[in-house]
Design an enzyme around this catalytic site. Structure first.
Site, short mmCIF file in Angstrom:
data_model
loop_
_atom_site.label_atom_id
_atom_site.label_comp_id
_atom_site.label_asym_id
_atom_site.label_seq_id
_atom_site.Cartn_x
_atom_site.Cartn_y
_atom_site.Cartn_z
N CYS A 1 38.88 50.77 44.53
CA CYS A 1 39.46 49.99 45.63
C CYS A 1 39.97 50.87 46.76
O CYS A 1 40.06 50.42 47.90
CB CYS A 1 40.58 49.09 45.10
N GLU B 1 33.92 44.85 51.57
CA GLU B 1 34.01 45.83 50.49
C GLU B 1 32.73 45.80 49.67
O GLU B 1 32.38 44.79 49.07
CB GLU B 1 35.22 45.54 49.59
N GLU C 1 38.88 37.85 46.91
CA GLU C 1 38.47 36.46 46.75
C GLU C 1 39.07 35.84 45.50
O GLU C 1 39.64 34.75 45.53
CB GLU C 1 36.94 36.38 46.70
N GLU D 1 46.72 43.22 43.08
CA GLU D 1 46.22 44.48 43.63
C GLU D 1 44.74 44.24 43.90
O GLU D 1 43.94 44.17 42.97
CB GLU D 1 46.46 45.62 42.64
N LYS E 1 44.00 40.45 29.34
CA LYS E 1 42.58 40.11 29.37
C LYS E 1 41.80 41.21 30.06
O LYS E 1 41.88 41.39 31.28
CB LYS E 1 42.31 38.79 30.11
N SER F 1 39.05 41.60 42.97
CA SER F 1 38.61 41.29 44.32
C SER F 1 39.61 40.40 45.05
O SER F 1 40.36 39.63 44.43
CB SER F 1 37.25 40.59 44.29
#
Length: 505
Positions: A310, A409, A257, A276, A201, A255
């Site tokens: 990241c 971030e 979250e 990751e 996806k 992320s």
């Protein structure tokens, strides 16, 4: 700083091949074929350089996800892929790499107009690294195996014990929008080398190059159902994949979250999970380096890919004796990193991926100002009247550890700078975060380099460089920056189960 001509924020013309691809009807790649989605729901594709809608992709529903998983399940259970000789699987993966390499010009253009990164950067970095990763991982199809071990508690010659590595099964792979094609290849390559089948996806914001990848998967000769591509939103397609009972493994990049939500959801069926996630990477500058020499590299560590990385060096720690000169050196690079349209051949940095991301970055910088941070450079959104999502490279000083710009971030071209005096102090400051993905150290003192590297809580530490990632080496984070490692042998083994066999002789 040299004076530069005003920037033309109008996007450049697309190629005929680019226009033709954008005109294709929304389709999903399932069972080795392009198929119509179950309904007519679509998602608009936007060019971040102009803010204009340029195409539509399918917004898949639950039935489409089920079809894709069923295709992957059948391909795995019927051993269409892992039942082949390793040399055959390796050859098919190499053919895919060759096809991507031959299509590099169109892929770079699609990446630029979909993600906003400069076409030159996509052509020089994203496409070649996707190709090299496929080629490296292809070799593991024949080289990742088990071992024989003499039992510890049994007399010699009475039992034969050995282990084998088997593919985990159907892997659902969810990739981010910052490196669309590269991340897709980083995900599928080790899974295919291990013998898994895949439902991939792409991010709904940047699906174009992954859809183009489907053309090459079909041409390369992968058996039907080995790799399936389903476009759609994370809260629908992603959620369905993570909870699907016929999915054995979930690999996600994005992320922290969302990674936590995926990990919780996957627990219901005890799926194998690789995450990751985010980072807030410290970059430490010791007093023995020349700030003028390293300033361009420090700027690149922070502003490359518009800071949407990241592993961006978003927290800068410079020794007090060189702090001011480091900031001056970075500020001198502002013109080099001024955002431009993605098809502008002079662009080093393009727009942010979306209006939503632009608002996020602007909100963080505004909050930093309110908290007392000073803006050394940038902090503005140039050319925004034209519809593009441009934000200038930004350097903030006079920050404190409790500020949101320091702790969270941002995922934009924003770096926060802090002073330090002692190595013990900077090690504590660098580790004062719930992230632990990457870190950088700039010094000629090898003793200090190794000493700091040992103390930093990060999955990868760079010395006198930044962002050096290689397919042969594992990549992943400590703490809330993720679970598991991608790259190297470790990147293949996360798609394998270990089986122990003991036979009485």
């Amino acid at each position: 700083m040299t004076k530069r001509d005003p920037i033309d924020y109008r996007q450049r013309a697309y190629s005929a091949e680019g226009h033709a691809f954008l005109a294709r009807p929304p389709r999903l790649f399932i069972g080795g074929e392009w198929v119509m989605p179950s309904d007519e729901a679509t998602i608009a594709v936007e060019d971040p350089s102009s803010g204009e809608t340029i195409a539509q992709i399918a917004d898949a529903g639950d039935g489409d996800v089920d079809r894709a998983v069923a295709a992957a399940r059948a391909a795995f259970d019927q051993q269409r892929w892992h039942g082949l000789a390793p040399m055959e699987r390796e050859a098919v993966m190499h053919r895919l790499a060759d096809l991507i390499e031959a299509d590099a010009e169109l892929l770079a253009e699609l990446e630029a107009i979909d993600n906003g990164k400069p076409r030159t950067i996509a052509a020089e970095i994203d496409i070649p690294r996707a190709v090299s990763h496929l080629r490296f991982m292809a070799g593991w199809a024949s080289k990742s195996g088990g071992r024989t071990t003499a039992p510890y508690t049994m007399p010699a010659g009475t039992m034969f014990g050995y282990t084998v590595k088997e593919p985990v099964g159907v892997a659902a792979q969810i990739v981010p929008w910052n490196y669309p094609l590269l991340m897709a290849c980083l995900k599928i390559a080790p899974a295919l080398a291990a013998g898994c089948t895949v439902v991939l996806k792409p991010a709904e914001q940047t699906s174009l190059t992954t859809l183009r990848l489907g053309d090459h998967l079909a041409e390369a000769g992968f058996p039907a159902g080995v790799v399936n591509i389903v476009t759609g939103r994370g809260e629908t397609v992603g959620e369905r994949l993570v909870r699907h009972e016929d999915v054995d493994k979930v690999a996600f990049t994005g992320s922290t979250e969302i990674g936590k939500r995926i990990n919780r959801a996957a627990t219901d069926t005890l799926k194998r999970v690789t995450l990751e996630l985010g980072g807030k990477g410290p970059v430490i500058v010791l007093p023995d380096v020349d700030p003028a020499d390293i300033a361009p590299s420090l700027a690149k560590a922070s502003f490359f890919n518009s800071g949407q990385v990241c592993v961006a060096g978003s927290r800068l720690f410079a020794h007090r004796s060189v702090f001011d000169r480091v900031l001056e050196g970075i500020a001198e690079t502002a013109g080099d990193w001024a955002p431009r349209p993605s098809l502008d051949p002079e662009a080093q940095m393009g727009p942010l991926v979306s209006g939503e991301q632009l608002e996020r970055v602007m909100g963080y910088v505004a909050a930093g100002r309110c908290d007392g941070a000073s803006v050394v450079m940038g902090g503005d959104a140039p050319g925004s009247g034209g519809g593009g999502h441009y934000f200038s490279p930004t350097l903030l000083a006079e920050v404190s550890p409790q500020m949101s710009v320091v702790r969270e971030e941002i995922f934009g071209p924003v770096v926060v700078a802090q002073r330090f005096d002692e190595l013990d102090e900077v090690a504590r400051m660098a580790n004062d975060t719930h992230y632990g993905l990457s870190a950088g150290i700039w010094t000629h003192d090898l003793s200090a380099m190794h000493g700091l590297a040992a103390r930093l809580k990060a999955g990868i530490v760079w010395g006198n460089c930044h962002g050096a990632i290689d397919s042969a080496l594992p990549f992943g984070g400590f703490k809330q920056s993720g679970l598991g490692r991608e790259g190297g042998l470790e990147g293949v083994q996360i798609y394998q189960e270990t089986k122990t066999v003991m036979i009485k002789l």
